[in-house]
Motif scaffolding. Sequence first.
Motif, PDB file in Angstrom:
ATOM      1  N   ASP A  68       0.802  -1.222   0.000  1.00  0.00           N
ATOM      2  CA  ASP A  68       0.000   0.000   0.000  1.00  0.00           C
ATOM      3  C   ASP A  68       0.834   1.271   0.000  1.00  0.00           C
ATOM      4  N   LYS A  69       2.078   1.179   0.460  1.00  0.00           N
ATOM      5  CA  LYS A  69       2.860   2.406   0.609  1.00  0.00           C
ATOM      6  C   LYS A  69       3.843   2.620  -0.546  1.00  0.00           C
ATOM      7  N   VAL A  70       4.216   1.537  -1.198  1.00  0.00           N
ATOM      8  CA  VAL A  70       5.262   1.627  -2.231  1.00  0.00           C
ATOM      9  C   VAL A  70       4.835   0.875  -3.492  1.00  0.00           C
ATOM     10  N   CYS A  96       7.220   0.817  -6.271  1.00  0.00           N
ATOM     11  CA  CYS A  96       8.510   0.170  -6.529  1.00  0.00           C
ATOM     12  C   CYS A  96       9.623   1.118  -6.095  1.00  0.00           C
ATOM     13  N   SER A  97      10.584   0.613  -5.319  1.00  0.00           N
ATOM     14  CA  SER A  97      11.630   1.492  -4.773  1.00  0.00           C
ATOM     15  C   SER A  97      12.814   1.653  -5.715  1.00  0.00           C
ATOM     16  N   GLY A  98      12.683   1.161  -6.931  1.00  0.00           N
ATOM     17  CA  GLY A  98      13.738   1.385  -7.924  1.00  0.00           C
ATOM     18  C   GLY A  98      14.783   0.306  -7.920  1.00  0.00           C
ATOM     19  N   LEU A  99      15.879   0.601  -8.590  1.00  0.00           N
ATOM     20  CA  LEU A  99      16.947  -0.388  -8.723  1.00  0.00           C
ATOM     21  C   LEU A  99      17.552  -0.698  -7.366  1.00  0.00           C
ATOM     22  N   ASP A 100      18.167  -1.865  -7.307  1.00  0.00           N
ATOM     23  CA  ASP A 100      18.757  -2.322  -6.053  1.00  0.00           C
ATOM     24  C   ASP A 100      20.083  -1.593  -5.819  1.00  0.00           C
ATOM     25  N   LEU A 101      20.081  -0.712  -4.830  1.00  0.00           N
ATOM     26  CA  LEU A 101      21.279   0.098  -4.558  1.00  0.00           C
ATOM     27  C   LEU A 101      22.475  -0.775  -4.191  1.00  0.00           C
ATOM     28  N   ASN A 102      22.202  -1.966  -3.673  1.00  0.00           N
ATOM     29  CA  ASN A 102      23.320  -2.863  -3.340  1.00  0.00           C
ATOM     30  C   ASN A 102      24.085  -3.302  -4.586  1.00  0.00           C
ATOM     31  N   PRO A 132      10.134   5.958  -6.592  1.00  0.00           N
ATOM     32  CA  PRO A 132      11.381   6.639  -6.908  1.00  0.00           C
ATOM     33  C   PRO A 132      12.177   5.933  -8.016  1.00  0.00           C
ATOM     34  N   ALA A 133      12.916   6.728  -8.775  1.00  0.00           N
ATOM     35  CA  ALA A 133      13.915   6.242  -9.731  1.00  0.00           C
ATOM     36  C   ALA A 133      13.396   5.126 -10.644  1.00  0.00           C
ATOM     37  N   GLY A 134      13.920   3.897 -10.466  1.00  0.00           N
ATOM     38  CA  GLY A 134      13.482   2.804 -11.336  1.00  0.00           C
ATOM     39  C   GLY A 134      11.977   2.580 -11.282  1.00  0.00           C
ATOM     40  N   GLY A 135      11.342   2.909 -10.157  1.00  0.00           N
ATOM     41  CA  GLY A 135       9.881   2.791 -10.052  1.00  0.00           C
ATOM     42  C   GLY A 135       9.212   3.798 -10.971  1.00  0.00           C
ATOM     43  N   ARG A 194      21.373  14.063  -7.734  1.00  0.00           N
ATOM     44  CA  ARG A 194      21.672  14.249  -6.306  1.00  0.00           C
ATOM     45  C   ARG A 194      22.635  13.188  -5.792  1.00  0.00           C
ATOM     46  N   MET A 195      22.703  12.079  -6.537  1.00  0.00           N
ATOM     47  CA  MET A 195      23.593  10.991  -6.125  1.00  0.00           C
ATOM     48  C   MET A 195      24.902  11.053  -6.901  1.00  0.00           C
ATOM     49  N   GLY A 196      25.073  12.107  -7.712  1.00  0.00           N
ATOM     50  CA  GLY A 196      26.301  12.262  -8.488  1.00  0.00           C
ATOM     51  C   GLY A 196      26.336  11.377  -9.714  1.00  0.00           C
ATOM     52  N   ASN A 198      29.623   3.863 -20.649  1.00  0.00           N
ATOM     53  CA  ASN A 198      29.851   5.167 -20.047  1.00  0.00           C
ATOM     54  C   ASN A 198      29.304   5.194 -18.624  1.00  0.00           C
ATOM     55  N   PHE A 199      28.098   4.682 -18.503  1.00  0.00           N
ATOM     56  CA  PHE A 199      27.423   4.694 -17.210  1.00  0.00           C
ATOM     57  C   PHE A 199      28.198   3.871 -16.179  1.00  0.00           C
ATOM     58  N   VAL A 200      28.657   2.696 -16.598  1.00  0.00           N
ATOM     59  CA  VAL A 200      29.382   1.817 -15.673  1.00  0.00           C
ATOM     60  C   VAL A 200      30.687   2.479 -15.229  1.00  0.00           C
ATOM     61  N   MET A 251      27.020   7.212   1.034  1.00  0.00           N
ATOM     62  CA  MET A 251      26.372   8.184   1.925  1.00  0.00           C
ATOM     63  C   MET A 251      24.848   8.122   1.751  1.00  0.00           C
ATOM     64  N   TYR A 252      24.409   8.009   0.484  1.00  0.00           N
ATOM     65  CA  TYR A 252      22.972   7.936   0.178  1.00  0.00           C
ATOM     66  C   TYR A 252      22.360   6.716   0.877  1.00  0.00           C
ATOM     67  N   MET A 253      23.052   5.592   0.774  1.00  0.00           N
ATOM     68  CA  MET A 253      22.571   4.350   1.379  1.00  0.00           C
ATOM     69  C   MET A 253      22.555   4.486   2.908  1.00  0.00           C
ATOM     70  N   LEU A 290      19.657   6.545   3.868  1.00  0.00           N
ATOM     71  CA  LEU A 290      18.413   5.786   3.670  1.00  0.00           C
ATOM     72  C   LEU A 290      18.159   4.851   4.855  1.00  0.00           C
ATOM     73  N   LYS A 291      19.217   4.206   5.292  1.00  0.00           N
ATOM     74  CA  LYS A 291      19.071   3.236   6.397  1.00  0.00           C
ATOM     75  C   LYS A 291      18.851   3.938   7.734  1.00  0.00           C
ATOM     76  N   ASN A 292      19.346   5.183   7.843  1.00  0.00           N
ATOM     77  CA  ASN A 292      19.300   5.838   9.152  1.00  0.00           C
ATOM     78  C   ASN A 292      18.317   7.001   9.234  1.00  0.00           C
ATOM     79  N   ARG A 293      17.520   7.191   8.171  1.00  0.00           N
ATOM     80  CA  ARG A 293      16.602   8.331   8.226  1.00  0.00           C
ATOM     81  C   ARG A 293      15.435   8.022   9.152  1.00  0.00           C
ATOM     82  N   LYS A 294      14.747   9.120   9.539  1.00  0.00           N
ATOM     83  CA  LYS A 294      13.555   8.930  10.375  1.00  0.00           C
ATOM     84  C   LYS A 294      12.429   8.433   9.488  1.00  0.00           C
ATOM     85  N   ARG A 295      11.798   7.332   9.823  1.00  0.00           N
ATOM     86  CA  ARG A 295      10.677   6.804   9.029  1.00  0.00           C
ATOM     87  C   ARG A 295       9.412   7.599   9.305  1.00  0.00           C
ATOM     88  N   ASP A 296       8.566   7.776   8.227  1.00  0.00           N
ATOM     89  CA  ASP A 296       7.285   8.451   8.490  1.00  0.00           C
ATOM     90  C   ASP A 296       6.181   7.446   8.785  1.00  0.00           C
TER      91      ASP A 296
HETATM   92  C1  LIG Z   1      18.928   7.318  -8.904  1.00  0.00           C
HETATM   93  C2  LIG Z   1      19.744   7.182 -10.092  1.00  0.00           C
HETATM   94  C3  LIG Z   1      20.767   6.146  -9.933  1.00  0.00           C
HETATM   95  C4  LIG Z   1      21.332   5.544 -10.895  1.00  0.00           C
HETATM   96  C5  LIG Z   1      21.052   5.773 -12.294  1.00  0.00           C
HETATM   97  C6  LIG Z   1      21.380   4.554 -12.957  1.00  0.00           C
HETATM   98  C7  LIG Z   1      20.807   4.042 -13.984  1.00  0.00           C
HETATM   99  C8  LIG Z   1      19.702   4.583 -14.597  1.00  0.00           C
HETATM  100  C9  LIG Z   1      18.702   3.603 -14.675  1.00  0.00           C
HETATM  101  C10 LIG Z   1      17.662   3.741 -14.002  1.00  0.00           C
HETATM  102  C11 LIG Z   1      17.361   4.837 -13.098  1.00  0.00           C
HETATM  103  C12 LIG Z   1      17.018   4.282 -11.814  1.00  0.00           C
HETATM  104  C13 LIG Z   1      17.911   4.189 -10.796  1.00  0.00           C
HETATM  105  C14 LIG Z   1      17.496   3.623  -9.485  1.00  0.00           C
HETATM  106  O1  LIG Z   1      16.420   3.105  -9.339  1.00  0.00           O
HETATM  107  S1  LIG Z   1      18.579   3.687  -8.178  1.00  0.00           S
HETATM  108  C15 LIG Z   1      17.568   3.340  -6.769  1.00  0.00           C
HETATM  109  C16 LIG Z   1      17.007   4.598  -6.274  1.00  0.00           C
HETATM  110  N1  LIG Z   1      15.970   4.333  -5.290  1.00  0.00           N
HETATM  111  C17 LIG Z   1      15.841   5.075  -4.247  1.00  0.00           C
HETATM  112  O2  LIG Z   1      16.585   6.004  -4.051  1.00  0.00           O
HETATM  113  C18 LIG Z   1      14.720   4.698  -3.301  1.00  0.00           C
HETATM  114  C19 LIG Z   1      15.233   4.557  -1.945  1.00  0.00           C
HETATM  115  N2  LIG Z   1      14.158   4.092  -1.054  1.00  0.00           N
HETATM  116  C20 LIG Z   1      13.288   4.924  -0.480  1.00  0.00           C
HETATM  117  O3  LIG Z   1      13.252   6.112  -0.713  1.00  0.00           O
HETATM  118  C21 LIG Z   1      12.343   4.305   0.516  1.00  0.00           C
HETATM  119  O4  LIG Z   1      12.811   3.016   0.821  1.00  0.00           O
HETATM  120  C22 LIG Z   1      10.884   4.193   0.018  1.00  0.00           C
HETATM  121  C23 LIG Z   1      10.235   5.587  -0.039  1.00  0.00           C
HETATM  122  C24 LIG Z   1      10.802   3.509  -1.334  1.00  0.00           C
HETATM  123  C25 LIG Z   1      10.064   3.318   1.030  1.00  0.00           C
HETATM  124  O5  LIG Z   1      10.197   3.860   2.332  1.00  0.00           O
HETATM  125  P1  LIG Z   1       9.819   2.959   3.594  1.00  0.00           P
HETATM  126  O6  LIG Z   1       9.999   3.795   4.793  1.00  0.00           O
HETATM  127  O7  LIG Z   1       8.515   2.304   3.384  1.00  0.00           O
HETATM  128  O8  LIG Z   1      10.866   1.743   3.578  1.00  0.00           O
HETATM  129  P2  LIG Z   1      12.382   1.781   4.026  1.00  0.00           P
HETATM  130  O9  LIG Z   1      12.469   1.460   5.477  1.00  0.00           O
HETATM  131  O10 LIG Z   1      13.060   2.986   3.550  1.00  0.00           O
HETATM  132  O11 LIG Z   1      12.972   0.548   3.177  1.00  0.00           O
HETATM  133  C26 LIG Z   1      12.879  -0.797   3.612  1.00  0.00           C
HETATM  134  C27 LIG Z   1      14.227  -1.439   3.414  1.00  0.00           C
HETATM  135  O12 LIG Z   1      14.509  -1.497   2.009  1.00  0.00           O
HETATM  136  C28 LIG Z   1      15.762  -0.859   1.747  1.00  0.00           C
HETATM  137  N3  LIG Z   1      15.677  -0.225   0.412  1.00  0.00           N
HETATM  138  C29 LIG Z   1      14.776   0.676   0.016  1.00  0.00           C
HETATM  139  N4  LIG Z   1      14.980   1.003  -1.268  1.00  0.00           N
HETATM  140  C30 LIG Z   1      16.060   0.315  -1.663  1.00  0.00           C
HETATM  141  C31 LIG Z   1      16.764   0.243  -2.903  1.00  0.00           C
HETATM  142  N5  LIG Z   1      16.390   0.949  -3.986  1.00  0.00           N
HETATM  143  N6  LIG Z   1      17.813  -0.582  -2.977  1.00  0.00           N
HETATM  144  C32 LIG Z   1      18.228  -1.323  -1.909  1.00  0.00           C
HETATM  145  N7  LIG Z   1      17.574  -1.296  -0.702  1.00  0.00           N
HETATM  146  C33 LIG Z   1      16.513  -0.472  -0.602  1.00  0.00           C
HETATM  147  C34 LIG Z   1      15.910   0.148   2.866  1.00  0.00           C
HETATM  148  O13 LIG Z   1      17.243   0.521   3.030  1.00  0.00           O
HETATM  149  C35 LIG Z   1      15.359  -0.645   4.034  1.00  0.00           C
HETATM  150  O14 LIG Z   1      16.358  -1.569   4.431  1.00  0.00           O
HETATM  151  P3  LIG Z   1      16.584  -1.884   5.981  1.00  0.00           P
HETATM  152  O15 LIG Z   1      16.942  -0.576   6.637  1.00  0.00           O
HETATM  153  O16 LIG Z   1      17.705  -2.873   5.985  1.00  0.00           O
HETATM  154  O17 LIG Z   1      15.287  -2.440   6.469  1.00  0.00           O
END
Ligand SMILES: CC/C=C\C/C=C\C/C=C\C/C=C/C(=O)SCCNC(=O)CCNC(=O)[C@H](O)C(C)(C)COP(=O)(O)OP(=O)(O)OC[C@H]1O[C@@H](n2cnc3c(N)ncnc32)[C@H](O)[C@@H]1OP(=O)(O)O
Length: 284
Positions: A83-85, A87-93, A133-136, A160-162, A257-259, A273-275, A278-284
Motif C-alpha cells: 500500500d505504501k510503495v 517500486c523502490s527502484g533499482l537495487d542500490l546494493n 522513486p527512480a526505477g519505479g 543528487r547521487m552524483g 559510459n554509465f558503468v 552516503m545515500y545508502m 536511507l538506512k538511518n533516516r527517520k521513518r514516516d
Molecule cells: C537514482 C539514479 C541512480 C542511478 C542511475 C542509474 C541508472 C539509470 C537507470 C535507471 C534509473 C534508476 C535508478 C534507481 O532506481 S537507483 C535506486 C534509487 N531508489 C531510491 O533512491 C529509493 C530509496 N528508497 C526509499 O526512498 C524508501 O525506501 C521508500 C520511499 C521507497 C520506502 O520507504 P519505507 O519507509 O517504506 O521503507 P524503508 O524502510 O526505507 O525501506 C525498507 C528497506 O529497504 C531498503 N531499500 C529501500 N529502497 C532500496 C533500494 N532501492 N535498494 C536497496 N535497498 C533499498 C531500505 O534501506 C530498508 O532496508 P533496511 O533498513 O535494511 O530495512
Amino acid sequence: MSTYKYATLFLARNISVNQTRTFFSNLKCLDVTINRENGVAYVLMKHPPVNTLNMQLISELSLTLSNLEKSKCQGMILSSIFDKVFCSGLDLNELLKPKPERVKGYFSTFQELVIQLYGSSFPTVAAMTGHSPAGGCVLGMCCEYRVMKKNSQIGIPGSRMGIALPRYIVNLMSSTIGLRNAELMLTKGKILNTDEALKVGLIDEIANDRTDAIRKAEDFLKEYEMIAPLARGITKRIIRRSIIEDVKMNGAADLENFVSVIMLPEVQEKLDMYMYNLKNRKRD
Ligand SMILES: CC/C=C\C/C=C\C/C=C\C/C=C/C(=O)SCCNC(=O)CCNC(=O)[C@H](O)C(C)(C)COP(=O)(O)OP(=O)(O)OC[C@H]1O[C@@H](n2cnc3c(N)ncnc32)[C@H](O)[C@@H]1OP(=O)(O)O
C-alpha cells in the motif's frame, strides 16, 4: 499472494476469483492473473519490503511480458501488493562497490526490460499504489498511463547521487513531461509529490487508495475495448519508435559510459552516503 489479499483486491472491484486465472504459479516476486472476460492481465509486484528491482524481479517482469505478448492479452495493469510503495527502484546494493561485469549485466537487463515494457504491443497502465522513486518512476513512464495513490512521491534523484542518467531515461522523461520540465526535474534530481506530478504530467490521475488506483487503471483500459488491437499496437510502436531505435543505436556505449561513472571513487562515496542516510533516516 494470500487468498485474503486476492479477495480484497478482486471483490472490491466486483471481479470474483473465478473470473481470473493465475497465469504463472512459479514466480517469486510477482503475482500474475488474467481476467478471463476482458483479457486484462494484473501484474502485481510482491518483492518485500519495497519491491526493489533486484535481478529476480527484473527477470520475472521480463519473462511475464514475453508471455503476455504470446498470449495476446488485451491490456496490462502493473501494480504492487504494497500500500505504501509501488517500486523502490533499482537495487542500490548492486551499485555499491560493484564488479564491472556484474553491474554491466544488471543494467543491461534493466535496459532490456525498459524497452520491452515501453515497446509492448498491448496497452499498459501503472497503478502506482505508493512511492515510485527512480526505477519505479521509470517503470511507470514505460506504461501508457499512470495512476498514483495520493500522498506518494515520484522522481529520479540521479543528479543528487552524483550520477549522470543514461540517455534512454532522459528521453523517456522528456517524452513524458516535455524537454523543459525534464531538464528542470532531472538536473535537480527532483522528487515530486502527487499534486506536482499531476501538474507536470508525470502522472495522469490521482487515486485515493489502491482499489481506486486499480479501478482507474481498468477504466483507462476499457476505452480500448472498441479499438482494433492491431491498429492500436502499430500506432503505439510508431510513436515510440525513436526512443527504442535510440537505445538500439546507443544503448551499448551508453552502458559502458554509465558503468565507468558508477565505478568512480567520488560516485561510490556519494552512493555510500545515500545508502547510509536511507538506512538511518527517520521513518514516516
Ligand atoms: C537514482 C539514479 C541512480 C542511478 C542511475 C542509474 C541508472 C539509470 C537507470 C535507471 C534509473 C534508476 C535508478 C534507481 O532506481 S537507483 C535506486 C534509487 N531508489 C531510491 O533512491 C529509493 C530509496 N528508497 C526509499 O526512498 C524508501 O525506501 C521508500 C520511499 C521507497 C520506502 O520507504 P519505507 O519507509 O517504506 O521503507 P524503508 O524502510 O526505507 O525501506 C525498507 C528497506 O529497504 C531498503 N531499500 C529501500 N529502497 C532500496 C533500494 N532501492 N535498494 C536497496 N535497498 C533499498 C531500505 O534501506 C530498508 O532496508 P533496511 O533498513 O535494511 O530495512
